[in-house]
Design a protein around this motif. Structure first.
Motif, mmCIF file in Angstrom:
data_model
loop_
_atom_site.group_PDB
_atom_site.id
_atom_site.type_symbol
_atom_site.label_atom_id
_atom_site.label_comp_id
_atom_site.label_asym_id
_atom_site.label_seq_id
_atom_site.Cartn_x
_atom_site.Cartn_y
_atom_site.Cartn_z
ATOM 1 N N THR A 69 0.821 -1.220 0.000
ATOM 2 C CA THR A 69 0.000 0.000 0.000
ATOM 3 C C THR A 69 0.851 1.266 0.000
ATOM 4 O OG1 THR A 69 -0.143 -0.092 2.413
ATOM 5 C CG2 THR A 69 -1.913 -1.146 1.173
ATOM 6 N N ASN A 70 2.180 1.083 -0.108
ATOM 7 C CA ASN A 70 3.074 2.235 -0.191
ATOM 8 C C ASN A 70 4.354 1.788 -0.893
ATOM 9 O OD1 ASN A 70 4.152 4.872 0.285
ATOM 10 N ND2 ASN A 70 3.007 4.996 2.204
ATOM 11 N N SER A 71 5.314 2.713 -1.035
ATOM 12 C CA SER A 71 6.558 2.428 -1.778
ATOM 13 C C SER A 71 7.233 1.141 -1.311
ATOM 14 C CB SER A 71 7.549 3.573 -1.579
ATOM 15 O OG SER A 71 7.035 4.769 -2.070
ATOM 16 N N VAL A 72 7.748 0.379 -2.285
ATOM 17 C CA VAL A 72 8.490 -0.846 -1.989
ATOM 18 C C VAL A 72 9.975 -0.500 -1.977
ATOM 19 C CG1 VAL A 72 8.933 -3.221 -2.691
ATOM 20 C CG2 VAL A 72 6.686 -2.189 -3.132
ATOM 21 N N PHE A 73 10.598 -0.624 -0.806
ATOM 22 C CA PHE A 73 11.994 -0.191 -0.642
ATOM 23 C C PHE A 73 13.001 -1.324 -0.725
ATOM 24 C CE2 PHE A 73 11.700 4.092 1.867
ATOM 25 C CZ PHE A 73 10.972 4.636 0.832
ATOM 26 N N ALA A 115 5.476 -0.914 6.038
ATOM 27 C CA ALA A 115 5.992 -1.683 7.182
ATOM 28 C C ALA A 115 5.591 -3.158 7.157
ATOM 29 C CB ALA A 115 5.574 -1.047 8.511
ATOM 30 N N HIS A 116 4.983 -3.606 6.058
ATOM 31 C CA HIS A 116 4.602 -5.006 5.910
ATOM 32 C C HIS A 116 5.703 -5.780 5.189
ATOM 33 C CE1 HIS A 116 0.738 -3.503 7.051
ATOM 34 N NE2 HIS A 116 0.070 -4.596 6.745
ATOM 35 N N LEU A 117 6.018 -6.944 5.731
ATOM 36 C CA LEU A 117 6.908 -7.883 5.062
ATOM 37 C C LEU A 117 6.026 -8.899 4.337
ATOM 38 C CD1 LEU A 117 9.832 -9.179 4.759
ATOM 39 C CD2 LEU A 117 9.173 -10.588 6.704
#
Length: 307
Positions: free
Chosen positions: A185-189, A207-209
């Protein structure tokens, strides 16, 4: 299991004058490189960790380094200025590759495919030839940054995490798009393939793995809420049985790579860890030491005793 893992900080490496953004292993398990906001590229030796050696100095910040083992070269992603190829023996610039004047977030080198892939802030992946470092192609599937890359040699696939929240999986040989993974749901770092190539792990600003099954066309196996804030990096242990994550929440976490159970939290309160965002990890086979770098300008070396 969690209680058996003992973590001890054995060194704090200082010398960088700004945030340290990246760490890169060398061909020698005891040696690694670091770079960050000050444009300094340093080499460190875990046998004698207190003394870093300056390898290069560039004019802008550096988020990405890549060591080329077969030729003893270091590729430096110089933000706004392209890629510099450094001969480590002579500490000389062999080549400067001009790229669009944007941030460079990651670099992957594949000797097997004679290609270098560069993740750019304009949504492109630049493709260079690995032998001459000539720019061959630019593949743009988004207008938002490509933040991270991972190579699966078993399947010949390149995974790329983007700031538009999507992970795109390409065929390495022709960069044909094979899969788009859309759960974040947000940038993949950060993206990392398991050492056996069967799983892809991903994390980032949500913050999801997340865990993806490579052989089932990247079907999602599940996820855990891994940290309080952005997850910056995932690194597997040398034996592949564990992996570590680090975060903007200032902590490092150790996980079981089979069960995805959290085994240990390394933080400031418990372990005198970093005081600000932890940006990158390098888990070395040298005495199973874990190295971390941070916005606090330091690099920490951790002794990981798995009991």
């Amino acid at each position: 299991m969690a209680s058996k893992i003992q973590v001890q900080k054995i060194a704090t490496l200082t010398g960088h004058r700004d945030c340290v953004y990246t760490l890169e292993p060398s061909g020698n398990q005891a040696k690694f490189f670091s770079a960050g906001g000050d444009g300094l590229v340093a080499a460190w030796d875990l046998h004698n960790p207190e003394n870093g050696e300056l390898m290069a100095q560039v004019t802008t910040s550096v988020y990405a380094l890549r060591f080329v083992q077969d030729r003893n070269l270091l590729l430096i992603g110089q933000n706004q200025e392209g890629v510099q190829v450094i001969d480590l023996k002579d500490k000389k610039i062999l080549k400067s590759v001009a790229l669009p004047k944007v941030a460079i977030f990651d670099i992957i080198y594949s000797l097997e495919h004679n290609k270098v892939f560069v993740a750019l802030g304009n949504g492109s992946i630049a493709v260079l030839t690995a032998d001459t470092f000539e720019l061959k192609a630019m593949v743009r599937k988004s207008d938002q940054s490509v933040r991270c890359l991972a190579l699966n040699n078993n399947t010949g696939e390149l995974a790329a995490g983007y700031s538009d929240n999507i992970i795109r999986v390409f065929n390495v040989s022709n960069l044909e798009l094979k899969h788009e993974l859309m759960s974040h749901t947000n940038s993949v770092f950060t993206v990392a393939y398991s050492p056996d190539g069967l799983l892809l792990l991903s994390a980032g600003r949500d913050a999801h793995l997340r865990v993806w099954e490579v052989e089932k066309a990247y079907e999602e196996r599940g996820y855990v809420i891994a940290h309080m804030y952005t997850v910056n990096h995932i690194a597997y242990s040398p034996d592949g049985r564990f992996f570590a994550t680090c975060s903007m929440d200032k902590s490092i976490k150790l996980w079981d790579a089979q069960t995805f159970k959290l085994l240990k939290v390394i933080d400031k309160v418990r372990n005198a860890s970093h005081g600000t965002s932890v940006n990158k990890l390098f888990w070395s086979a040298h005495q199973n030491q874990l190295v971390s770098c941070s916005d606090d300008r330091t690099i920490s070396v951790w002794d990981i005793n798995l009991g």
